[in-house]
Design an enzyme around this catalytic site. Structure first.
Site, mmCIF file in Angstrom:
data_model
loop_
_atom_site.group_PDB
_atom_site.id
_atom_site.type_symbol
_atom_site.label_atom_id
_atom_site.label_comp_id
_atom_site.label_asym_id
_atom_site.label_seq_id
_atom_site.Cartn_x
_atom_site.Cartn_y
_atom_site.Cartn_z
ATOM 1 N N VAL A 93 0.873 -1.177 0.000
ATOM 2 C CA VAL A 93 0.000 0.000 0.000
ATOM 3 C C VAL A 93 0.909 1.225 0.000
ATOM 4 C CG1 VAL A 93 -1.754 1.283 1.257
ATOM 5 C CG2 VAL A 93 -1.845 -1.216 1.204
ATOM 6 N N ASN A 108 -1.795 1.683 -12.280
ATOM 7 C CA ASN A 108 -1.813 0.325 -11.736
ATOM 8 C C ASN A 108 -2.560 -0.599 -12.691
ATOM 9 O OD1 ASN A 108 -1.548 -1.729 -9.634
ATOM 10 N ND2 ASN A 108 -3.731 -1.449 -9.281
ATOM 11 N N HIS A 110 -4.929 -3.935 -12.619
ATOM 12 C CA HIS A 110 -5.712 -4.763 -11.699
ATOM 13 C C HIS A 110 -6.380 -5.877 -12.504
ATOM 14 C CE1 HIS A 110 -7.931 -5.795 -8.100
ATOM 15 N NE2 HIS A 110 -8.990 -5.943 -8.869
ATOM 16 N N GLU A 148 -5.852 7.940 -3.636
ATOM 17 C CA GLU A 148 -5.643 7.508 -2.252
ATOM 18 C C GLU A 148 -6.519 6.328 -1.847
ATOM 19 O OE1 GLU A 148 -5.466 10.678 0.601
ATOM 20 O OE2 GLU A 148 -3.964 11.764 -0.551
ATOM 21 N N GLY A 149 -7.468 5.937 -2.681
ATOM 22 C CA GLY A 149 -8.284 4.764 -2.383
ATOM 23 C C GLY A 149 -7.625 3.498 -2.917
#
Length: 197
Positions: A93, A108, A110, A148-149
């Site tokens: 994180v 990112n 995913h 930030e999530g």
């Protein structure tokens, strides 16, 4: 030419897809400057070295506190003057101050079609186990900007992959990587490097 850093925790198959895309001219106007891992034994570091790219391990185990590790990670990243940070299977994180500092410059990959099977606890095989448990017929991968999530940043690209009746989490993971992740992650880097978004 943008300066790119890739952050990884494991084998680096997504990193390899990026390196192959650079070599094939599918990613232009981008230079991979460094590969950073939180694990000293990550095979991704070997892939980087084999490609003549600096490979750096910043392990939380080497620091007394999480804050000290976070600070070291920021300092190492800062030292490369990066324009884009690619999280390619980085299972750490990121500290809030890191995300804030590099706002709009971190992407990112995913292994699902966000907003399905994402957020806290959804990484690696867990994602594919959840998809199979739910009985979905289609899954896929998503490249998104990092905020930030957890898996909540703006989506850049998505690619769907069929779920087959006899899939296991492992076979599904492999198909999602081959048919989606290894395609859309290099495409996203190329698009950012060439102002195509």
């Amino acid at each position: 030419m943008i300066r790119v850093g890739v952050m990884v925790s494991g084998g680096g198959t997504n990193l390899q897809a990026i390196l192959d895309a650079v070599d094939a001219g599918k990613i232009t106007n981008a230079s991979i400057e460094v590969v950073i891992s939180n694990k000293k034994d990550a095979y991704a570091l070997e892939r980087a070295k084999n490609h003549g790219i600096e490979a750096v391990a910043v392990s939380p185990k080497d620091y007394e506190t999480r804050e000290a590790f976070n600070q070291a990670l920021i300092e190492v990243t800062d030292s490369y003057n990066l324009d884009l940070i690619v999280l390619a299977g980085f299972l750490v994180v990121l500290p809030k101050e890191f995300v804030k500092k590099y706002e709009g410059k971190i992407i990112n990959i995913h292994p699902s079609l966000i907003p399905s099977f994402c957020g806290d606890g959804f990484y690696g095989l867990h994602v594919h186990e959840a998809a199979l448990a739910r009985g979905v017929k289609v899954t896929g991968a998503t490249v998104h900007f990092v905020d930030e999530g957890t898996d909540t940043g703006p989506i850049i690209y998505q690619k769907a992959v069929e779920v087959l009746p006899d899939d296991t989490p492992e076979t599904l993971q492999k198909r999602v990587m081959e048919q989606a992740e290894w395609k859309i992650l290099p495409e996203a880097i190329h698009a950012i490097a060439n102002n195509l978004l």
